[in-house]
Design an enzyme around this catalytic site. Structure first.
Site, PDB file in Angstrom:
ATOM      1  N   PHE A 152     -32.711  21.471  -0.896  1.00 31.49           N
ATOM      2  CA  PHE A 152     -31.693  21.015  -1.838  1.00 31.49           C
ATOM      3  C   PHE A 152     -30.316  21.609  -1.597  1.00 31.49           C
ATOM      4  O   PHE A 152     -29.315  21.089  -2.087  1.00 31.49           O
ATOM      5  CB  PHE A 152     -32.122  21.320  -3.287  1.00 31.49           C
ATOM      6  CG  PHE A 152     -32.068  22.787  -3.665  1.00 31.49           C
ATOM      7  CD1 PHE A 152     -30.865  23.397  -4.013  1.00 31.49           C
ATOM      8  CD2 PHE A 152     -33.224  23.548  -3.704  1.00 31.49           C
ATOM      9  CE1 PHE A 152     -30.817  24.739  -4.376  1.00 31.49           C
ATOM     10  CE2 PHE A 152     -33.189  24.892  -4.065  1.00 31.49           C
ATOM     11  CZ  PHE A 152     -31.975  25.485  -4.394  1.00 31.49           C
ATOM     12  N   LYS A 177     -36.774  12.769   4.476  1.00 30.07           N
ATOM     13  CA  LYS A 177     -37.214  13.011   3.110  1.00 30.07           C
ATOM     14  C   LYS A 177     -36.104  13.812   2.454  1.00 30.07           C
ATOM     15  O   LYS A 177     -35.981  15.019   2.642  1.00 30.07           O
ATOM     16  CB  LYS A 177     -38.525  13.789   3.067  1.00 30.07           C
ATOM     17  CG  LYS A 177     -38.971  14.150   1.643  1.00 30.07           C
ATOM     18  CD  LYS A 177     -40.077  15.181   1.643  1.00 30.07           C
ATOM     19  CE  LYS A 177     -40.412  15.651   0.232  1.00 30.07           C
ATOM     20  NZ  LYS A 177     -39.302  16.374  -0.434  1.00 30.07           N
ATOM     21  N   CYS A 286     -29.603  30.233   3.086  1.00 25.81           N
ATOM     22  CA  CYS A 286     -30.427  31.179   3.829  1.00 25.81           C
ATOM     23  C   CYS A 286     -29.596  32.139   4.659  1.00 25.81           C
ATOM     24  O   CYS A 286     -30.131  33.081   5.232  1.00 25.81           O
ATOM     25  CB  CYS A 286     -31.428  30.437   4.720  1.00 25.81           C
ATOM     26  SG  CYS A 286     -30.648  29.433   6.003  1.00 25.81           S
ATOM     27  N   GLU A 387     -36.635  36.709  -1.120  1.00 31.13           N
ATOM     28  CA  GLU A 387     -35.501  35.803  -1.282  1.00 31.13           C
ATOM     29  C   GLU A 387     -35.403  35.328  -2.730  1.00 31.13           C
ATOM     30  O   GLU A 387     -36.343  34.744  -3.258  1.00 31.13           O
ATOM     31  CB  GLU A 387     -35.635  34.597  -0.346  1.00 31.13           C
ATOM     32  CG  GLU A 387     -34.401  33.718  -0.350  1.00 31.13           C
ATOM     33  CD  GLU A 387     -34.491  32.572   0.651  1.00 31.13           C
ATOM     34  OE1 GLU A 387     -33.674  32.529   1.577  1.00 31.13           O
ATOM     35  OE2 GLU A 387     -35.407  31.740   0.500  1.00 31.13           O
TER      36      GLU A 387
END
Length: 506
Positions: A152, A177, A286, A387
């Protein structure tokens, strides 16, 4: 809810209504309002998208490199023309401020420019007279249908930068996707791809669905490669299942990037860089920098300065030009971040700045989390090791370079790592010894341009070839090596041995 737009899925360049009975909400992250619903496409609809890409592959793969490149040049300009429209849409559905959202679109354009070099990047190699009368050449050939599974947090850059450009430039076709939380930017680009880009039908197809339906990408024999960005648990599953089914995989996964701040650093510039890299995109990337390993001799000064600068950031509506820190993507993600903050408190870390209760006037229902800082985070505290994907900074204090490097390399993730120092020796030692795949020396976000690979290591990546750069070209192509021989009067009379003349000795 009656005014909410229901989106479809795209197959053969046509938008279709889904037959699903399950719809997934998309929110304006700044207001909390549901602005659209997207389908959880059925298994049949996902198979329809795969079939479209499979049908388009023969013609597209045989189209000349020259024509494909010209189409990509035109496509690059179309994206540039729609930059501001796409920027606002990205900011609205995701929560990035306008500068960050604009960068998301620009980072889709940059790999498209790289893909325009396909005639050069896909060149093989050849030699005449390798052995007497024999010539050999290696060509780079497309794989077939590629599946892209998208997170996302970068709704333009990842599907339309990391995945589509090199895949189609090298002759493959694609099924995307899109992320169900933030599909609108990817869908709008999909509309432009066919309406203005005029690409042949089926070259790129787009669905939204759950993990159940997307499991087809891992097992369907028509899919030749899977490129994924997301959590490590899902990445490991995709890598193991898809590889077991004979597919190529590149799985970019979680991170917990660390910065090592030494006492000789330029403290003001270092703190500014860490503010940007920690709180940019609300920490939802990330390559964020959520852990700062600081030399004890300057730790107190650093934490004071970091808090001061964090508190000065304007938290607000994503599409307000003055906003520095926008909301996170949705209510579920905000709750997850707040739970992590509480876990840090429970583990005994010192909460220096708490962003859980921040309220933005006029946007009280938005999904805001303010800058958050933990100090004295010890090894083993999950808030410093896992994370969080939010605007949360963990400070780990160390005595020296060696202790800091050891703490950083003990982490199971190795996407990026950074050092702030004016000492050339320590900078070089860090460059040599850090586990991080992308290394910054006085650079808070060491993301390379698209001409180099996005090269995470350890539990941050599973696969053989990274996205972008020459790695990306190799991932989307296979080698075909051709050996040729033409008979003349003399060679027709010779005895043909097992190696057909390809082995010679003097």
């Amino acid at each position: 809810m009656s005014d909410v737009i229901r989106k479809g899925y795209c197959v053969d360049g046509i938008w279709k209504e889904s037959k699903t009975d399950k719809w997934m909400p998309v929110t304006d992250s700044s207001t909390g309002e549901v602005i659209a619903e997207v389908p959880c496409c059925t298994r049949d609809e996902v198979e329809e998208a795969i079939a479209s890409a499979q049908a388009a592959f023969p013609e597209w793969s045989l189209m000349s490199l020259s024509k494909r490149t010209q189409m990509l040049f035109r496509w690059r300009n179309i994206l540039q023309e729609h930059l501001e429209e796409l920027t606002v849409l990205c900011a609205k559905e995701l929560g990035k401020n306008l500068t960050e959202a604009r960068g998301d679109i620009l980072k889709a354009i940059e790999p498209t420019e790289l893909a325009c070099a396909a005639p050069y990047l896909t060149q093989g190699s050849a030699s005449l007279q390798v052995t007497t009368g024999f010539d050999t050449a290696t060509y780079r050939m497309p794989l077939g249908v590629v599946a892209g599974i998208v997170p996302f947090n970068f709704p333009a850059m990842i599907p339309w930068g990391w995945m589509v450009p090199l895949a189609i430039a090298t002759g493959n076709t694609v099924v995307l996707k899109a992320a169900s939380y933030t599909p609108l930017t990817a869908m709008r680009i999909m509309e432009l791809f066919y309406e203005e880009g005029k690409f042949p039908k089926g070259v790129v197809n787009l669905v939204t669905c759950s993990r159940t339906e997307s499991e087809l990408f891992l097992t369907d024999p028509r899919i030749k490669a899977v490129t994924f960005v997301g959590t490590t648990g899902v990445g490991k599953h995709i890598y193991s299942v898809a590889a077991a089914n004979g597919k190529r995989v590149q799985a970019q996964c979680e991170a917990k990037n660390h910065a090592l701040v030494l006492e000789d650093c330029d403290l003001e510039s270092t703190t500014n860089a860490i503010i940007n890299s920690t709180y940019g995109c609300a920490g939802m990337r990330c390559m964020a920098l959520p852990v700062v390993v600081v030399q004890e001799s300057i730790a107190d000064r650093f934490v004071t300065l970091l808090k001061e600068k964090a508190m000065a950031m304007k938290v607000g509506c994503a599409y307000d030009p003055e906003t520095k820190l926008g909301p996170v993507v949705n209510a579920k993600h905000k709750e997850s971040i707040c739970n992590w903050i509480q876990k840090g408190v429970d583990e005994g870390a010192e909460l220096v700045l708490d962003g859980r209760d921040i309220v933005v006037p006029g946007y009280e229902n938005g999904f805001f989390v303010g800058p958050t800082i933990f100090d004295h985070v010890k090894p083993g505290m999950s808030v410093g090791d896992c994370e969080i994907f939010g605007p949360v900074t963990s400070i780990k204090r160390v005595k020296n370079f060696e202790e800091g490097l050891a703490i950083m390399n003990a982490n199971p993730f190795a996407n990026g790592s950074v050092i702030f120092t004016q000492n050339g020796y320590y900078a070089r030692q860090f460059e040599l010894l850090t586990d991080g795949g992308m290394v910054g020396i006085n650079v808070g976000i060491p993301v390379p341009s698209a001409y180099f690979p996005f090269s995470g290591n350890k539990n941050s990546f599973f696969g053989d070839q990274h996205v972008l750069g020459l790695d990306g070209v190799r991932f989307y192509t296979r080698a075909k090596t051709v050996t040729k021989h033409w008979y003349d009067e003399e060679s027709r009379k010779k005895y043909m041995d097992t190696w057909e003349g390809t082995v010679e000795r003097i």
